[in-house]
Scaffold this active site. Structure first.
Site, short mmCIF file in Angstrom:
data_model
loop_
_atom_site.label_atom_id
_atom_site.label_comp_id
_atom_site.label_asym_id
_atom_site.label_seq_id
_atom_site.Cartn_x
_atom_site.Cartn_y
_atom_site.Cartn_z
N ARG A 275 131.69 164.42 71.68
CA ARG A 275 130.87 163.25 71.95
C ARG A 275 130.98 162.86 73.42
O ARG A 275 130.21 162.07 73.93
CB ARG A 275 131.32 162.08 71.06
CG ARG A 275 130.91 162.26 69.60
CD ARG A 275 131.70 161.38 68.66
NE ARG A 275 133.06 161.85 68.50
CZ ARG A 275 134.15 161.16 68.80
NH1 ARG A 275 134.05 159.93 69.23
NH2 ARG A 275 135.35 161.69 68.65
N VAL B 15 137.70 157.68 64.65
CA VAL B 15 137.31 158.36 65.88
C VAL B 15 136.34 157.43 66.58
O VAL B 15 135.64 156.68 65.92
CB VAL B 15 136.67 159.75 65.61
CG1 VAL B 15 137.71 160.74 65.13
CG2 VAL B 15 135.56 159.63 64.59
N CYS B 16 136.34 157.42 67.90
CA CYS B 16 135.62 156.35 68.60
C CYS B 16 135.12 156.83 69.95
O CYS B 16 135.53 157.86 70.43
CB CYS B 16 136.54 155.18 68.92
SG CYS B 16 137.27 154.41 67.50
N THR B 17 134.25 156.00 70.55
CA THR B 17 133.89 156.18 71.95
C THR B 17 134.04 154.84 72.65
O THR B 17 133.55 153.84 72.13
CB THR B 17 132.44 156.68 72.08
OG1 THR B 17 132.28 157.89 71.35
CG2 THR B 17 132.08 156.92 73.55
N ASN C 207 138.23 160.93 71.80
CA ASN C 207 139.52 161.10 71.14
C ASN C 207 140.28 162.34 71.64
O ASN C 207 141.07 162.92 70.90
CB ASN C 207 139.34 161.18 69.62
CG ASN C 207 138.68 159.94 69.08
OD1 ASN C 207 137.45 159.90 68.93
ND2 ASN C 207 139.44 158.90 68.83
#
Ligand SMILES: *[C@@H]1O[C@H](CO)[C@@H](O)[C@H](O)[C@H]1NC(C)=O
Ligand SMILES: *[C@@H]1O[C@H](CO)[C@@H](O)[C@H](O)[C@H]1NC(C)=O
Ligand SMILES: *[C@@H]1O[C@H](CO)[C@@H](O)[C@H](O)[C@H]1NC(C)=O
Ligand SMILES: *[C@@H]1O[C@H](CO)[C@@H](O)[C@H](O)[C@H]1NC(C)=O
Ligand SMILES: *[C@@H]1O[C@H](CO)[C@@H](O)[C@H](O)[C@H]1NC(C)=O
Length: 392
Positions: A330, A139-141, A317
């Site tokens: 987020r 999972v990322c930003t 995501n």
């Protein structure tokens, strides 16, 4: 609903039964740069990958250096697998079946993976596993922003290791911790000239984060979807192989595309094994976009549009036109901090501040990368998230 919602809820129950951590947010961080303090574990070292060498030899200097850390990480994956299936049968299956798969992977990735196995002594099947199943656990930003002079700044947090063993004592994710020593910056050269640069995990040949200096910047975020990666990977194993592996596509685009438009076209139009988000920045004003992909095609492209006041695009995501899952938001905190920063104050420094604000920074965050296309700059930092901190 998305499979991730189910999995996240399960993980949430699992983690909260160990110790309850409420969704943890904080005021937008400022003055975090240059990186220092408890959220900064350390710098990332540089290695050169010589594309003029045969694929099986390209990774030798890196793997020779990182062999112990790679073996430790693989051992942690084995321990996890053996915790699920105590007989050791799961890893046995990986060791027997996945080597057969390596020859079906496209050149030069097949040869590179074999070289990494030879150089590290890690069984081929386990190197293949590391290279193809990453995508279930990421999972990322990612953010591309334009400052008021027309410079593009691209930042990302890479959050890896979801569900991969919660260490109750250390309040950390086992695999995330083991991956931190493997984070490296890579300078890919041809004829002794830089072609592109990336932040990567040693032993992993695809690309999740990279820059073609003065031309474009690219990151990939996982997109959870019912028509997700498992189906595409199963189809590949069964012999239907017309789609492309996502991180091989990003690498091929970094290697071969020569402009923002060309990169965008390939990322939007190539058939893939799994859905994904590509976050692409160019070298001119308003060249920044999120490409939301299904396996077949691009569903939506959201671009920077200054006339509409959209001076940045930001992806975690979830599809940008939908609300994020409430246990994993987020996006709202990251956007709040971008809005507070303002376009006039956008820079690598303030981008680092945004990416240092919990829960954008969380227990899964292994590294933060900052890229500035006009200077051909890529810098990255290994991160920690001391308590109180969200598990993701
Ligand atoms: C827990 O953290 C300590 C200190 O950071 C470290 O020495 C130890 O190896 C960790 N334990 C595990 C199981 O990762
Ligand atoms: C490669 O380039 C570096 C500087 O960019 C130079 O120091 C080095 O001598 C070059 N090597 C070769 C083999 O040309
Ligand atoms: C931007 O990229 C294009 C395409 O590669 C190139 O022609 C142009 O010179 C680049 N502009 C800058 C300012 O680097
Ligand atoms: C940030 O600003 C944009 C554009 O003005 C707005 O649409 C968005 O709702 C804001 N988000 C937050 C979390 O403040
Ligand atoms: C932007 O930066 C200037 C100069 O560093 C500072 O005075 C100002 O308060 C900043 N604005 C915001 C909104 O942070």
């Amino acid at each position: 609903m998305r499979s991730c919602v189910f999995l996240l809820s399960a993980a949430f129950l699992c983690v909260t039964s160990a110790q309850f951590i409420p969704p943890y947010t904080e005021d937008c961080r400022t003055h975090m740069y240059p990186p220092n303090g408890p959220t900064f574990r350390g710098p990332v070292s540089w290695y050169t990958v010589d594309l003029d060498l045969p694929p099986s030899k390209r990774w030798t200097p890196l793997i020779t250096d990182k062999k112990t850390d790679l073996v430790n990480m693989i051992q942690a994956i084995r321990d996890l697998a053996n915790a699920f299936v105590p007989s050791g049968k799961l890893i046995e299956l990986v060791d027997i079946t996945l080597p057969l798969m390596v020859n079906t992977l496209p050149y030069p990735f097949n040869e590179e993976i074999k070289g990494i196995s030879t150089d590290s002594g890690v069984p081929l099947g386990e190197v293949v596993l590391f290279n193809i199943f990453y995508e279930v656990f990421t999972v990322c930003t990612s953010i591309v922003a334009e400052d008021n002079k027309g410079n593009l700044v691209h930042g990302r947090n890479l959050d890896f290791g979801l569900f991969l063993g919660w260490d109750v004592k250390n309040k950390s994710w086992t695999i995330s911790e083991k991956l931190k020593p493997l984070v490296v910056n890579l300078d890919f050269k041809r004829k002794n000239q830089t072609v592109f640069k990336s932040t990567n995990f040693a032993g992993y040949v695809g690309m999740l984060t990279g820059i073609k200096p003065h031309t474009f910047t690219l990151t990939m975020n996982e997109r959870f979807s019912l028509d997700g990666g498992y189906i595409g990977i199963l189809e590949w194993i069964m012999g239907q192989r017309d789609g492309m592996w996502m991180s091989f596509l990003t690498r091929s685009v970094l290697e071969n595309a020569n402009s923002y438009e060309e990169a965008k076209k390939h990322l939007a139009q190539t058939k893939m094994l799994a859905p994904a988000y590509f976050i692409l920045g160019g070298n001119q004003t308003q060249q920044g976009c999120i490409i939301t992909r299904s396996r077949e095609l691009s569903i939506n492209i959201l671009e920077i549009d200054l006339k509409l006041g959209r001076w940045y695009v930001l992806e975690t995501n979830y599809d940008h036109w939908e609300e994020p899952f409430f246990l994993d938001d987020r996006r709202t905190p990251a956007m709040k901090c971008m809005n507070q920063t303002t376009q006039a104050n956008m820079s690598l420094k303030t981008m680092y501040d945004v990416l240092s604000t919990k829960p954008v920074l969380n227990k899964l965050t292994t590294y933060t990368t900052l890229m500035q296309v006009s200077e051909g700059k890529l810098e990255s930092y290994i991160r920690d998230c001391p308590d109180p901190c969200m598990p993701w």
